[in-house]
Design an enzyme around this catalytic site. Structure first.
Site, mmCIF file in Angstrom:
data_model
loop_
_atom_site.group_PDB
_atom_site.id
_atom_site.type_symbol
_atom_site.label_atom_id
_atom_site.label_comp_id
_atom_site.label_asym_id
_atom_site.label_seq_id
_atom_site.Cartn_x
_atom_site.Cartn_y
_atom_site.Cartn_z
ATOM 1 N N THR A 183 0.790 -1.185 0.054
ATOM 2 C CA THR A 183 -0.077 0.114 0.023
ATOM 3 C C THR A 183 1.015 1.392 0.024
ATOM 4 O O THR A 183 0.385 2.437 -0.203
ATOM 5 C CB THR A 183 -0.961 0.141 1.210
ATOM 6 O OG1 THR A 183 -0.214 0.142 2.272
ATOM 7 C CG2 THR A 183 -1.783 -1.239 1.379
ATOM 8 N N LYS A 184 2.125 1.214 -0.022
ATOM 9 C CA LYS A 184 3.045 2.422 0.123
ATOM 10 C C LYS A 184 3.184 3.028 -1.244
ATOM 11 O O LYS A 184 2.803 2.507 -2.185
ATOM 12 C CB LYS A 184 4.199 1.930 0.777
ATOM 13 C CG LYS A 184 4.149 1.416 2.188
ATOM 14 C CD LYS A 184 3.604 2.346 3.209
ATOM 15 C CE LYS A 184 3.646 1.871 4.480
ATOM 16 N NZ LYS A 184 2.968 0.712 5.151
ATOM 17 N N ASN A 185 3.904 4.073 -1.052
ATOM 18 C CA ASN A 185 3.990 5.065 -2.340
ATOM 19 C C ASN A 185 4.568 4.294 -3.462
ATOM 20 O O ASN A 185 4.410 4.656 -4.340
ATOM 21 C CB ASN A 185 4.554 6.236 -2.068
ATOM 22 C CG ASN A 185 3.702 7.387 -1.165
ATOM 23 O OD1 ASN A 185 2.749 6.755 -0.507
ATOM 24 N ND2 ASN A 185 3.993 8.325 -1.029
#
Length: 383
Positions: free
Chosen positions: A184-186
């Site tokens: 879910t991170k950038n």
């Protein structure tokens, strides 16, 4: 109108270059820790502006290994913001040290550094500030506290790769710093994390501990001419990153700055569209910082016609994924029962826990997606 497809919260963007790089790894026969992990580490060093980066299996592993190698353990206390993910406290507990929970600043949700200073005792060995949602903490103040009180600072930048404090990247302020590349991170390597540091000895020790404590990893044992024996010279774990994972990171990292800019555009659209609703919107970033824009968090106000959980239910009924970042750690059953913490002793984090919602935010979020989210929120709140 209800969407036909479900809008996944934190959906990753994996393109053909990443897929091709993964396939190349699979075909090469080298899918464990090898040349692509090393390449990704060098890219991280260059991007952050720090001498040493070591990739591991998660940000949690990076936190744990770093604390272990800094001799943090039984009898020590580590100051941890309660308003963050439970992994921060878990990593402290796994070293044998005690997490001491600190309340939040009301506006930003970041650790209250004045409260942190008051919480320091003769047992306090470290502080773990979290750049929550991608918002940079005051690194000047943190480092003054570090130097004046002789503390170790271990920055949790799970949300904050690409963030900046006064023109310098988070991770380049002299403190070991942990990043996350979770799905879910950038940017993502599916699972994975890294620690960056100015200390070559710490970097080497983290690398060795992440792979069983061996004196030479498989890539160094088998890739060069001639067989190399190895020795288990220290206690180790199985926390290494693989080349298959690094294959994604190699192609994600060059896009990060552009992706953060796109997230900022969506952020501004949310601000404009939701400003008249009974919500506390996230405060604007300090003008001397760069916010990584990982999470767009709103808080239900006391005069809202529905509760936070009602808003979550309304969004899910409209096939929109949302999140809660976070339910404070001191409210989690394990930590509440273990330490008997009165929620009233951490009032800001307790209040944020009851009111916060994270709306979908990504560089891939389309105009139509954003309109769907805004319409759903407005209907739920009667706006």
């Amino acid at each position: 109108m209800v969407r036909k497809d479900f809008l996944v919260f934190g959906k990753p963007d994996v393109g053909q270059p990443e897929i091709d790089e993964v396939v190349d790894s699979l075909r090469s026969g080298w899918i464990g820790t090898g040349p692509k992990v090393e390449r990704f580490e060098l890219m991280l060093e260059d991007y952050v502006g720090v001498a040493h980066a070591r990739c591991v299996s998660s940000c949690t592993a990076a936190l744990f290994l770093t604390m272990s190698k800094l001799q943090i353990g039984p009898g020590d206390e580590v100051l941890v913001p309660s308003m963050t993910f439970v992994a921060c406290a878990n990593a402290v507990e796994q070293t044998g040290a005690k997490p001491v929970f600190v309340d939040s600043e009301p506006r930003t949700g970041l650790i209250d550094l004045a409260a942190a200073e008051e919480a320091i005792t003769t047992h306090t060995k470290a502080i773990m500030p979290v750049h929550l949602a991608g918002r940079p903490l005051d690194l000047d103040r943190i480092n003054r506290l570090r130097d004046e009180r002789k503390l170790t600072v271990l920055e949790d930048a799970a949300h904050a790769i690409g963030a900046e404090w006064h023109g310098k990247r988070i991770g380049s302020f002299g403190n070991p710093t942990a990043f996350s590349f979770y799905v879910t991170k950038n940017i993502t390597t599916i699972e994975g994390g890294a620690v960056v540091t100015v200390d070559p000895e710490l970097a080497a020790e983290v690398e060795q501990a992440a792979l069983h404590g061996l004196s030479a990893g498989a890539w160094r044992r088998y890739s060069d001419p001639g067989f190399k024996h190895y020795e288990a010279t220290s206690l180790g774990y199985k926390f290494n990153m693989t080349d298959v994972q690094a294959a994604l990171g190699i192609h994600q990292l060059p896009h990060l700055d552009d992706w953060i800019d796109r997230r900022a555009d969506r952020w501004a659209q949310y601000d404009a569209a939701l400003s008249d609703l009974p919500l506390d919107l996230p405060p604007a970033p300090d003008s001397e910082t760069r916010h990584a824009r990982h999470l767009y968090q709103v808080r239900i106000t006391d005069d809202a016609p529905i509760s936070r959980d009602d808003l979550l239910d309304a969004l899910y009924a409209d096939r929109i994924g949302a999140g809660v970042h976070y339910r404070a750690i001191h409210l989690q059953p394990y930590y509440h029962d273990r330490y008997g913490i009165d929620p009233a002793s951490l009032p800001v984090a307790t209040d944020i826990s009851d009111r916060t919602v994270s709306l979908p935010l990504s560089h891939t979020l389309s105009e139509a997606d954003l309109e769907n989210v805004v319409d759903s929120v407005r209907r739920a709140l009667g706006g």
